[in-house]
Motif scaffolding. Structure first.
Motif, PDB file in Angstrom:
ATOM      1  N   GLU A 119       0.818  -1.218   0.000  1.00 48.87           N
ATOM      2  CA  GLU A 119       0.000   0.000   0.000  1.00 48.87           C
ATOM      3  C   GLU A 119       0.851   1.267   0.000  1.00 48.87           C
ATOM      4  O   GLU A 119       0.419   2.306  -0.503  1.00 48.87           O
ATOM      5  CB  GLU A 119      -0.880   0.032   1.259  1.00 48.87           C
ATOM      6  CG  GLU A 119      -1.846  -1.132   1.376  1.00 48.87           C
ATOM      7  CD  GLU A 119      -3.168  -0.834   0.678  1.00 48.87           C
ATOM      8  OE1 GLU A 119      -3.433   0.339   0.401  1.00 48.87           O
ATOM      9  OE2 GLU A 119      -3.905  -1.792   0.407  1.00 48.87           O
ATOM     10  N   MET A 120       2.018   1.199   0.612  1.00 47.98           N
ATOM     11  CA  MET A 120       2.811   2.385   0.896  1.00 47.98           C
ATOM     12  C   MET A 120       4.251   2.184   0.453  1.00 47.98           C
ATOM     13  O   MET A 120       4.934   1.289   0.953  1.00 47.98           O
ATOM     14  CB  MET A 120       2.884   2.570   2.414  1.00 47.98           C
ATOM     15  CG  MET A 120       1.909   3.484   3.102  1.00 47.98           C
ATOM     16  SD  MET A 120       1.752   5.090   2.420  1.00 47.98           S
ATOM     17  CE  MET A 120       0.022   5.040   2.042  1.00 47.98           C
ATOM     18  N   ALA A 121       4.711   3.026  -0.472  1.00 46.64           N
ATOM     19  CA  ALA A 121       6.121   2.973  -0.833  1.00 46.64           C
ATOM     20  C   ALA A 121       6.959   3.705   0.209  1.00 46.64           C
ATOM     21  O   ALA A 121       8.128   3.370   0.438  1.00 46.64           O
ATOM     22  CB  ALA A 121       6.330   3.596  -2.207  1.00 46.64           C
ATOM     23  N   GLU A 122       6.345   4.706   0.836  1.00 49.79           N
ATOM     24  CA  GLU A 122       7.086   5.600   1.721  1.00 49.79           C
ATOM     25  C   GLU A 122       6.072   6.377   2.566  1.00 49.79           C
ATOM     26  O   GLU A 122       4.991   6.707   2.074  1.00 49.79           O
ATOM     27  CB  GLU A 122       7.854   6.590   0.833  1.00 49.79           C
ATOM     28  CG  GLU A 122       9.056   7.220   1.433  1.00 49.79           C
ATOM     29  CD  GLU A 122       9.718   8.176   0.429  1.00 49.79           C
ATOM     30  OE1 GLU A 122      10.585   8.934   0.871  1.00 49.79           O
ATOM     31  OE2 GLU A 122       9.358   8.187  -0.762  1.00 49.79           O
ATOM     32  N   ALA A 123       6.420   6.678   3.816  1.00 53.29           N
ATOM     33  CA  ALA A 123       5.582   7.564   4.634  1.00 53.29           C
ATOM     34  C   ALA A 123       6.486   8.220   5.664  1.00 53.29           C
ATOM     35  O   ALA A 123       7.468   7.616   6.112  1.00 53.29           O
ATOM     36  CB  ALA A 123       4.458   6.803   5.326  1.00 53.29           C
ATOM     37  N   HIS A 124       6.167   9.467   6.023  1.00 48.78           N
ATOM     38  CA  HIS A 124       6.978  10.203   6.992  1.00 48.78           C
ATOM     39  C   HIS A 124       6.095  11.157   7.779  1.00 48.78           C
ATOM     40  O   HIS A 124       5.012  11.532   7.334  1.00 48.78           O
ATOM     41  CB  HIS A 124       8.053  11.050   6.288  1.00 48.78           C
ATOM     42  CG  HIS A 124       8.975  10.270   5.418  1.00 48.78           C
ATOM     43  ND1 HIS A 124       9.943   9.432   5.916  1.00 48.78           N
ATOM     44  CD2 HIS A 124       9.055  10.199   4.064  1.00 48.78           C
ATOM     45  CE1 HIS A 124      10.593   8.878   4.905  1.00 48.78           C
ATOM     46  NE2 HIS A 124      10.072   9.319   3.778  1.00 48.78           N
ATOM     47  N   TRP A 125       6.631  11.590   8.931  1.00 54.01           N
ATOM     48  CA  TRP A 125       6.076  12.731   9.653  1.00 54.01           C
ATOM     49  C   TRP A 125       6.754  13.985   9.101  1.00 54.01           C
ATOM     50  O   TRP A 125       7.985  14.084   9.111  1.00 54.01           O
ATOM     51  CB  TRP A 125       6.360  12.606  11.145  1.00 54.01           C
ATOM     52  CG  TRP A 125       5.642  11.475  11.807  1.00 54.01           C
ATOM     53  CD1 TRP A 125       6.142  10.247  12.098  1.00 54.01           C
ATOM     54  CD2 TRP A 125       4.290  11.481  12.263  1.00 54.01           C
ATOM     55  NE1 TRP A 125       5.190   9.468  12.707  1.00 54.01           N
ATOM     56  CE2 TRP A 125       4.036  10.211  12.829  1.00 54.01           C
ATOM     57  CE3 TRP A 125       3.257  12.428  12.259  1.00 54.01           C
ATOM     58  CZ2 TRP A 125       2.798   9.868  13.369  1.00 54.01           C
ATOM     59  CZ3 TRP A 125       2.035  12.091  12.804  1.00 54.01           C
ATOM     60  CH2 TRP A 125       1.812  10.820  13.353  1.00 54.01           C
ATOM     61  N   PHE A 126       5.938  14.925   8.612  1.00 51.03           N
ATOM     62  CA  PHE A 126       6.472  16.172   8.045  1.00 51.03           C
ATOM     63  C   PHE A 126       6.068  17.357   8.908  1.00 51.03           C
ATOM     64  O   PHE A 126       4.976  17.364   9.504  1.00 51.03           O
ATOM     65  CB  PHE A 126       5.911  16.395   6.635  1.00 51.03           C
ATOM     66  CG  PHE A 126       6.358  15.373   5.619  1.00 51.03           C
ATOM     67  CD1 PHE A 126       7.650  15.404   5.104  1.00 51.03           C
ATOM     68  CD2 PHE A 126       5.483  14.386   5.179  1.00 51.03           C
ATOM     69  CE1 PHE A 126       8.057  14.465   4.157  1.00 51.03           C
ATOM     70  CE2 PHE A 126       5.886  13.448   4.235  1.00 51.03           C
ATOM     71  CZ  PHE A 126       7.176  13.484   3.729  1.00 51.03           C
TER      72      PHE A 126
END
Ligand SMILES: [Zn+2]
Length: 306
Positions: free
Chosen positions: A253-260
């Motif tokens: 589902e997710m290639a990448e995720a971060h807190w921005f």
């Protein structure tokens, strides 16, 4: 009836024209309405003829006298005293526009009319047969039902609810992800379909946990927007991190995720809107376009509304 939300609704949800639902079975009213109507043609690719100029887009509506009498007419509703119908046409000409273009550049009523027309056209195209017995179905109620020619069962247009949520940490950080099909360094809110038997709030918590492995609390409804690609209703929420912020991604589902940070997200929004070249070293270089409810949720968080 129009209602007053606390903030201006998302782009495709702004115009509350009269859908005239009680008139859909009234043949005499429909006949009179047709003669004075404007007709919105939709291709099987969900495009429609438009006129462009000065950065704006207007639907190129047809006169009903030009429409073959055998063509099914679907009543969209009445706006400013004018009845609007939609028809499906086989022709497609270069320069026809889709809902993304019209939604971004037309007025609120025209964007809302096309949203309903596209949703209705795609439902008819995908549901030619009865889901109970497989026999053919035919249109009724001015295009708002299909009736089985064998067992008489009545079938209604589908709307599939999907939740979409801006997740924040209660402070200066928000969680955005990038699906495998998205461009590098372009991020969006998390989202997913509601499962049968599930509440909207439970779907928010489940999707966040499945996609990025964190728990959320204080899940609050914000706004909704129809998204007929082909039949979604996007239901927008805000939610706050509960516990450990460490992310554990589902790679499907997710290639990448971060807190921005707010500053990072605001900068990416500015680059997106200006179609400017972003700083190549920035962690986030683009976000969702203004037409999307994803962007609506992000902008509200940036503005401190939620
Ligand atoms: Zn049937």
């Amino acid at each position: 009836m129009p209602f007053e939300p606390p903030f201006e609704p998302p782009r495709l949800a702004r115009a509350a024209y009269d859908r005239a639902g009680l008139r859909r079975g009234d043949a005499e009213w429909l006949g009179d309405a047709w003669r004075t109507s404007r007709v919105l043609a939709i291709s099987p690719d969900a495009t429609t003829p438009v006129e462009r100029g000065d950065g704006a887009v207007r639907l190129a509506l047809r006169d009903p006298s030009t429409v073959d009498s055998a063509t099914p007419r679907r009543l969209l509703g009445v706006a400013d005293g004018v009845p609007y119908f939609t028809i499906t046409v086989d022709e497609v000409t270069d320069g026809w526009a889709n809902l993304r273009e019209v939604g971004a550049a037309a007025d609120d009523v025209q964007a809302a009319l096309l949203t309903s027309a596209v949703a209705l056209e795609q439902w008819h195209a995908r549901h030619p047969r009865c889901p109970r017995c497989g026999a053919e179905t035919s249109e009724a109620q001015a295009g708002w039902t299909r009736v089985c020619t064998n067992d008489g069962s009545e079938h209604f247009p589908r709307t599939d609810p999907a939740v979409i949520m801006v997740v924040h940490d209660g402070g200066d950080l928000c969680l955005l992800g990038r699906g495998p099909q998205w461009n590098e360094k372009r991020f969006s809110t998390l989202a997913g379909f509601v499962e049968p038997g599930e509440s909207l709030e439970a779907a928010v918590a489940r999707e966040v946990f499945e996609e990025v492995g964190v728990s959320v609390t204080d899940i609050r409804y914000i706004a909704s927007q129809p998204w007929p690609f082909p039949s979604s209703l996007m239901v927008g929420f805000v939610a706050r991190l509960s516990g450990d912020p460490s992310l554990h991604l589902d790679p499907k589902e997710m290639a990448e995720a971060h807190w921005f940070t707010r500053d990072e997200v605001q900068q990416a929004a500015d680059w997106t809107d200006a179609r400017a070249t972003p700083d190549p070293d920035a962690r986030i270089q683009g976000i969702s376009p203004q037409l999307s409810i994803s962007r609506y949720l992000i902008d509200g968080w940036l503005a401190g509304r939620w």
